[in-house]
Motif scaffolding. Structure first.
Motif, PDB file in Angstrom:
ATOM      1  N   ARG A  49     -42.974  -4.864  13.872  1.00  0.00           N
ATOM      2  CA  ARG A  49     -43.290  -4.365  15.207  1.00  0.00           C
ATOM      3  C   ARG A  49     -42.719  -5.296  16.253  1.00  0.00           C
ATOM      4  O   ARG A  49     -42.627  -6.522  16.049  1.00  0.00           O
ATOM      5  CB  ARG A  49     -44.794  -4.209  15.394  1.00  0.00           C
ATOM      6  N   PRO A  50     -42.309  -4.748  17.400  1.00  0.00           N
ATOM      7  CA  PRO A  50     -41.803  -5.585  18.484  1.00  0.00           C
ATOM      8  C   PRO A  50     -42.963  -6.215  19.243  1.00  0.00           C
ATOM      9  O   PRO A  50     -44.013  -5.590  19.430  1.00  0.00           O
ATOM     10  CB  PRO A  50     -41.046  -4.601  19.365  1.00  0.00           C
ATOM     11  N   THR A  51     -42.780  -7.437  19.682  1.00  0.00           N
ATOM     12  CA  THR A  51     -43.807  -8.105  20.491  1.00  0.00           C
ATOM     13  C   THR A  51     -43.339  -8.337  21.924  1.00  0.00           C
ATOM     14  O   THR A  51     -44.154  -8.517  22.822  1.00  0.00           O
ATOM     15  CB  THR A  51     -44.191  -9.456  19.867  1.00  0.00           C
ATOM     16  N   GLU A  52     -42.035  -8.312  22.135  1.00  0.00           N
ATOM     17  CA  GLU A  52     -41.487  -8.499  23.479  1.00  0.00           C
ATOM     18  C   GLU A  52     -40.031  -8.057  23.483  1.00  0.00           C
ATOM     19  O   GLU A  52     -39.299  -8.283  22.504  1.00  0.00           O
ATOM     20  CB  GLU A  52     -41.577  -9.967  23.905  1.00  0.00           C
ATOM     21  N   ILE A  53     -39.628  -7.416  24.569  1.00  0.00           N
ATOM     22  CA  ILE A  53     -38.214  -7.104  24.769  1.00  0.00           C
ATOM     23  C   ILE A  53     -37.626  -8.217  25.623  1.00  0.00           C
ATOM     24  O   ILE A  53     -38.163  -8.542  26.686  1.00  0.00           O
ATOM     25  CB  ILE A  53     -38.033  -5.730  25.416  1.00  0.00           C
ATOM     26  N   LEU A  54     -36.555  -8.815  25.142  1.00  0.00           N
ATOM     27  CA  LEU A  54     -36.007 -10.030  25.734  1.00  0.00           C
ATOM     28  C   LEU A  54     -34.850  -9.727  26.671  1.00  0.00           C
ATOM     29  O   LEU A  54     -34.131  -8.750  26.501  1.00  0.00           O
ATOM     30  CB  LEU A  54     -35.535 -10.975  24.617  1.00  0.00           C
ATOM     31  N   GLY A  55     -34.681 -10.619  27.643  1.00  0.00           N
ATOM     32  CA  GLY A  55     -33.575 -10.517  28.576  1.00  0.00           C
ATOM     33  C   GLY A  55     -34.008 -10.859  29.976  1.00  0.00           C
ATOM     34  O   GLY A  55     -35.209 -10.859  30.288  1.00  0.00           O
ATOM     35  N   ASP A  56     -33.027 -11.166  30.833  1.00  0.00           N
ATOM     36  CA  ASP A  56     -33.306 -11.456  32.239  1.00  0.00           C
ATOM     37  C   ASP A  56     -32.937 -10.262  33.115  1.00  0.00           C
ATOM     38  O   ASP A  56     -33.793  -9.584  33.655  1.00  0.00           O
ATOM     39  CB  ASP A  56     -32.539 -12.711  32.677  1.00  0.00           C
ATOM     40  N   ASP A  57     -31.635 -10.035  33.259  1.00  0.00           N
ATOM     41  CA  ASP A  57     -31.173  -8.907  34.067  1.00  0.00           C
ATOM     42  C   ASP A  57     -31.034  -7.630  33.251  1.00  0.00           C
ATOM     43  O   ASP A  57     -30.956  -6.534  33.813  1.00  0.00           O
ATOM     44  CB  ASP A  57     -29.833  -9.232  34.722  1.00  0.00           C
ATOM     45  N   ARG A  58     -30.949  -7.762  31.931  1.00  0.00           N
ATOM     46  CA  ARG A  58     -30.830  -6.609  31.049  1.00  0.00           C
ATOM     47  C   ARG A  58     -31.264  -7.025  29.654  1.00  0.00           C
ATOM     48  O   ARG A  58     -31.457  -8.210  29.367  1.00  0.00           O
ATOM     49  CB  ARG A  58     -29.396  -6.068  31.025  1.00  0.00           C
ATOM     50  N   VAL A  59     -31.428  -6.075  28.781  1.00  0.00           N
ATOM     51  CA  VAL A  59     -31.897  -6.345  27.424  1.00  0.00           C
ATOM     52  C   VAL A  59     -30.853  -7.144  26.649  1.00  0.00           C
ATOM     53  O   VAL A  59     -29.665  -6.820  26.657  1.00  0.00           O
ATOM     54  CB  VAL A  59     -32.193  -5.025  26.683  1.00  0.00           C
ATOM     55  N   THR A  60     -31.343  -8.203  25.974  1.00  0.00           N
ATOM     56  CA  THR A  60     -30.474  -8.969  25.069  1.00  0.00           C
ATOM     57  C   THR A  60     -31.004  -8.952  23.631  1.00  0.00           C
ATOM     58  O   THR A  60     -30.320  -9.409  22.720  1.00  0.00           O
ATOM     59  CB  THR A  60     -30.360 -10.422  25.542  1.00  0.00           C
ATOM     60  N   GLY A  61     -32.230  -8.458  23.449  1.00  0.00           N
ATOM     61  CA  GLY A  61     -32.799  -8.413  22.108  1.00  0.00           C
ATOM     62  C   GLY A  61     -34.287  -8.172  22.187  1.00  0.00           C
ATOM     63  O   GLY A  61     -34.831  -7.832  23.252  1.00  0.00           O
ATOM     64  N   LEU A  62     -34.948  -8.335  21.065  1.00  0.00           N
ATOM     65  CA  LEU A  62     -36.395  -8.204  21.070  1.00  0.00           C
ATOM     66  C   LEU A  62     -37.006  -9.117  20.016  1.00  0.00           C
ATOM     67  O   LEU A  62     -36.376  -9.404  18.981  1.00  0.00           O
ATOM     68  CB  LEU A  62     -36.835  -6.760  20.851  1.00  0.00           C
ATOM     69  N   ALA A  63     -38.194  -9.608  20.342  1.00  0.00           N
ATOM     70  CA  ALA A  63     -38.951 -10.432  19.405  1.00  0.00           C
ATOM     71  C   ALA A  63     -39.777  -9.516  18.514  1.00  0.00           C
ATOM     72  O   ALA A  63     -40.355  -8.534  18.985  1.00  0.00           O
ATOM     73  CB  ALA A  63     -39.862 -11.389  20.167  1.00  0.00           C
ATOM     74  N   VAL A  64     -39.818  -9.837  17.208  1.00  0.00           N
ATOM     75  CA  VAL A  64     -40.527  -8.989  16.253  1.00  0.00           C
ATOM     76  C   VAL A  64     -41.401  -9.836  15.348  1.00  0.00           C
ATOM     77  O   VAL A  64     -41.223 -11.054  15.242  1.00  0.00           O
ATOM     78  CB  VAL A  64     -39.539  -8.163  15.401  1.00  0.00           C
ATOM     79  N   GLU A  65     -42.340  -9.160  14.677  1.00  0.00           N
ATOM     80  CA  GLU A  65     -43.165  -9.820  13.673  1.00  0.00           C
ATOM     81  C   GLU A  65     -43.571  -8.804  12.618  1.00  0.00           C
ATOM     82  O   GLU A  65     -43.500  -7.590  12.845  1.00  0.00           O
ATOM     83  CB  GLU A  65     -44.405 -10.450  14.310  1.00  0.00           C
ATOM     84  N   GLY A  66     -43.989  -9.298  11.467  1.00  0.00           N
ATOM     85  CA  GLY A  66     -44.396  -8.429  10.373  1.00  0.00           C
ATOM     86  C   GLY A  66     -45.745  -7.796  10.621  1.00  0.00           C
ATOM     87  O   GLY A  66     -46.551  -8.287  11.422  1.00  0.00           O
ATOM     88  N   THR A  67     -46.021  -6.709   9.916  1.00  0.00           N
ATOM     89  CA  THR A  67     -47.304  -6.011  10.027  1.00  0.00           C
ATOM     90  C   THR A  67     -47.862  -5.750   8.635  1.00  0.00           C
ATOM     91  O   THR A  67     -47.179  -5.913   7.627  1.00  0.00           O
ATOM     92  CB  THR A  67     -47.149  -4.666  10.748  1.00  0.00           C
ATOM     93  N   GLY A  68     -49.117  -5.315   8.596  1.00  0.00           N
ATOM     94  CA  GLY A  68     -49.738  -4.954   7.327  1.00  0.00           C
ATOM     95  C   GLY A  68     -49.745  -6.129   6.365  1.00  0.00           C
ATOM     96  O   GLY A  68     -50.082  -7.257   6.739  1.00  0.00           O
ATOM     97  N   PRO A  69     -49.343  -5.928   5.106  1.00  0.00           N
ATOM     98  CA  PRO A  69     -49.305  -7.021   4.126  1.00  0.00           C
ATOM     99  C   PRO A  69     -48.334  -8.126   4.521  1.00  0.00           C
ATOM    100  O   PRO A  69     -48.419  -9.231   3.992  1.00  0.00           O
ATOM    101  CB  PRO A  69     -48.843  -6.324   2.842  1.00  0.00           C
ATOM    102  N   ARG A  70     -47.422  -7.835   5.452  1.00  0.00           N
ATOM    103  CA  ARG A  70     -46.436  -8.823   5.901  1.00  0.00           C
ATOM    104  C   ARG A  70     -46.830  -9.471   7.227  1.00  0.00           C
ATOM    105  O   ARG A  70     -46.005 -10.143   7.856  1.00  0.00           O
ATOM    106  CB  ARG A  70     -45.058  -8.169   6.057  1.00  0.00           C
ATOM    107  N   ALA A  71     -48.049  -9.258   7.674  1.00  0.00           N
ATOM    108  CA  ALA A  71     -48.492  -9.857   8.936  1.00  0.00           C
ATOM    109  C   ALA A  71     -48.332 -11.366   8.871  1.00  0.00           C
ATOM    110  O   ALA A  71     -48.703 -12.010   7.892  1.00  0.00           O
ATOM    111  CB  ALA A  71     -49.952  -9.505   9.213  1.00  0.00           C
ATOM    112  N   GLY A  72     -47.765 -11.910   9.901  1.00  0.00           N
ATOM    113  CA  GLY A  72     -47.513 -13.351   9.948  1.00  0.00           C
ATOM    114  C   GLY A  72     -46.174 -13.739   9.361  1.00  0.00           C
ATOM    115  O   GLY A  72     -45.746 -14.889   9.485  1.00  0.00           O
ATOM    116  N   GLU A  73     -45.491 -12.769   8.712  1.00  0.00           N
ATOM    117  CA  GLU A  73     -44.168 -13.040   8.167  1.00  0.00           C
ATOM    118  C   GLU A  73     -43.112 -12.346   9.014  1.00  0.00           C
ATOM    119  O   GLU A  73     -43.394 -11.433   9.773  1.00  0.00           O
ATOM    120  CB  GLU A  73     -44.059 -12.512   6.721  1.00  0.00           C
ATOM    121  N   GLY A  74     -41.888 -12.785   8.843  1.00  0.00           N
ATOM    122  CA  GLY A  74     -40.762 -12.088   9.456  1.00  0.00           C
ATOM    123  C   GLY A  74     -40.664 -12.219  10.956  1.00  0.00           C
ATOM    124  O   GLY A  74     -39.922 -11.463  11.594  1.00  0.00           O
ATOM    125  N   ALA A  75     -41.411 -13.134  11.579  1.00  0.00           N
ATOM    126  CA  ALA A  75     -41.294 -13.308  13.021  1.00  0.00           C
ATOM    127  C   ALA A  75     -39.901 -13.815  13.356  1.00  0.00           C
ATOM    128  O   ALA A  75     -39.349 -14.671  12.668  1.00  0.00           O
ATOM    129  CB  ALA A  75     -42.356 -14.273  13.524  1.00  0.00           C
TER     130      ALA A  75
END
Length: 550
Positions: A362-388
């Motif tokens: 799942r995304p936790t934040e869409i990154l960028g200043d003047d426009r999108v450059t990426g997004l921060a993500v993290e794991g969910t369910g059994p993978r919660a806390g992984e894959g950030a």
């Protein structure tokens, strides 16, 4: 196996009723009818007569000898369905329920919304003598998501327009398009001028993520993106920066797969469809080579349907990959699981465009200043806390569901995004059908059974004397000057299809409202009386009046 259904179909039972041996299931009255992703042909009893192919409005049925390699998995789907649903006890399709009789006299109904739900409601109503229906929409064109939502590379699904053209040709049918309720007409006008009003306005907005960065340039809803490439006049002038190599689609329903497929499609192939010319030019210049489709839940809970997954897996020239651990795949041995496992085992081909299905993220934040450059993500369910981590991207599209807007003059449940009702009845004289009634669920064909229930409630009220007669007979032929009638829509349709024929395409859409209205004027001019509204179907019958949004 003589015949096979090869895609998500309209499920309106045309093929079921045409089959002389009742070999297509689930049929009306059987569990699952109207809710399954598709229908299935029983290989044991099909007699290879071809009646189903003539009846199917979207050409979904094929002889097994004409299946392409990409369509061969549908053979397995048919076999697997009948392993679990043998349908040994079959009700003969010749059993016909008693025909309903309504009181003699005129019944005028306004339908608000010219998409599938509204047109199926009109069709159900016009089965009865003495009924006239005026279908309203705020756009100059009808058909709703069948025109502006179905992906341009799914032209077979768009053939449902044949059904709609048949509805339009019925006596008693009329349009009042390019009219918005709350601006050009009001709920009170419709209640005054008709015996009943059916709202089939759909779910016109998207759900939001509720995370930081969601409003940055380069972050948008898939709903708007789909409307843009389909030439919706509200989005004709939209702009999407396709100058980066990666786009991310958040959500994993059918809309997410549509968007991923269009972003990675060969523009030469798209140039032979009815895609918006402006969108086609942008995609021809696009630098996007990878689309990552993020799903919050695991592959077993993904919202996309199996036919859409099979279509994605069969793409030519595009790598479709599943990013998932083996233990995260469902443990059952179903066609869906086997397709996902096969995609997970694929090795990407260097230089190809690719679509990556990534689950439990799942995304936790869409990154960028003047426009999108990426997004921060993290794991969910059994993978919660992984894959950030961070996924670089220049375009982020959210495809996490549609949501309806409140309808002026009607109650609204904000929790469900629907109008409270009982079998479609809001109150005697006011009814709902489609997504505004049941939420954004089901397929095009689901709207037929939904509309049938609503119309049944409406006719119950008419028979019980609960509907109020229109004031002074109703405003036949009147309305605001820019209302578009059936002749106007036919002129738009004719102009688009004529230009399409010149270019070897199904149609070339007019995407600007003024261009649409100009085309409509050419069709309505011989009959109009100071307005674009031509009051009736060319097949006859006096219409009702009114007009509104969809």
């Amino acid at each position: 196996m003589p015949y096979v259904v090869t895609r998500s179909c309209c499920a309106d039972a045309s093929c079921v009723l045409a089959c002389p041996v009742n070999c297509i299931h689930p049929a009306p009255g059987e569990p699952g009818f109207g809710q399954t992703e598709m229908l299935y042909v029983d290989p044991r009893t099909c007699v290879d007569c071809g009646a189903c192919t003539s009846a199917c409005p979207v050409d979904a049925l094929k002889p097994h000898t004409r299946l392409t390699e990409a369509e061969l998995p549908f053979l397995e789907l048919n076999r697997a369905y009948y392993d679990d649903h043998p349908h040994e006890d079959r009700t003969p399709m010749a059993v016909i329920p008693p025909q309903r009789r309504i009181p003699a006299g005129e019944l005028r109904v306004a339908v608000v919304g010219a998409g599938p739900a509204g047109l199926f409601a009109a069709d159900e109503l016009l089965r009865y003598p003495g009924v006239s229906v005026t279908v309203h929409d705020r756009l100059p064109t009808p058909y709703g998501l069948a025109r502006a939502g179905v992906a341009p590379d799914h032209q077979d699904t768009k053939r449902v327009a044949r059904l709609f053209r048949a509805v339009e040709s019925q006596p008693g049918f009329s349009y009042r398009l390019n009219t918005e309720i709350g601006r050009d007409l009001h709920h009170e006008d419709l209640v005054r001028d008709f015996h009943a009003v059916v709202y089939a306005v759909g779910a016109a907005t998207d759900r939001r993520l509720g995370i930081d960065g969601e409003d940055l340039p380069g972050s948008a809803s898939a709903t708007d993106f789909v409307a843009w490439y389909n030439g919706h006049p509200d989005h004709a002038a939209d702009h999407y920066a396709l100058d980066g190599e990666r786009a991310v689609v958040i959500g994993n329903g059918n809309v997410a797969l549509d968007v991923a497929r269009i972003l990675t499609a060969d523009p030469d192939t798209l140039s032979r469809t009815d895609i918006s010319d402006r969108a086609l030019a942008a995609l021809q210049a696009s630098r996007v080579t990878e689309v990552v489709v993020l799903g919050r839940r695991g592959p077993a809970e993904a919202a996309f349907t199996l036919p859409e997954l099979l279509a994605l897996a069969a793409l030519d020239g595009v790598d479709v990959l599943v990013e998932v651990r083996p233990e995260d795949l469902p443990g059952d041995d179903t066609p869906r699981t086997r397709v996902l496992a096969e995609l997970a085992a694929r090795t990407p081909v260097p230089g190809r465009r690719r679509i990556v299905l990534r689950f439990r993220t799942r995304p936790t934040e869409i990154l960028g200043d003047d426009r999108v450059t990426g997004l921060a993500v993290e794991g969910t369910g059994p993978r919660a806390g992984e894959g950030a981590g961070t996924v670089e991207a220049s375009l982020v599209l959210r495809a996490i569901g549609y949501r309806a807007r409140p309808v002026p003059g009607l109650p609204f449940d904000r929790a469900t995004g629907t109008v409270p009702h009982e079998r479609g009845r809001v109150e005697p004289g006011v009814y709902v059908a489609g997504w505004i009634k049941r939420g954004p669920s089901g397929f095009i064909g689901t709207n037929r059974s939904c509309a049938r229930e609503t119309v049944s409630a409406l006719l119950d009220d008419f028979e019980a004397g609960l509907l109020t007669a229109p004031a002074d007979g109703g405003p036949v032929g009147s309305g605001h000057p820019e209302a578009v009638g059936l002749d106007g829509w036919r002129a738009i349709d004719g102009r688009e299809r004529a230009e399409g024929e010149r270019q070897g395409r199904p149609r070339v859409k007019l995407v600007d409202r003024e261009a649409l209205l100009d085309a409509a004027r050419s069709g309505d001019r011989p009959r109009r009386t100071g307005a674009l509204f031509s009051g009736r179907s060319s097949a006859g019958s006096t219409p009702a009046g009114g007009n509104a949004p969809a």
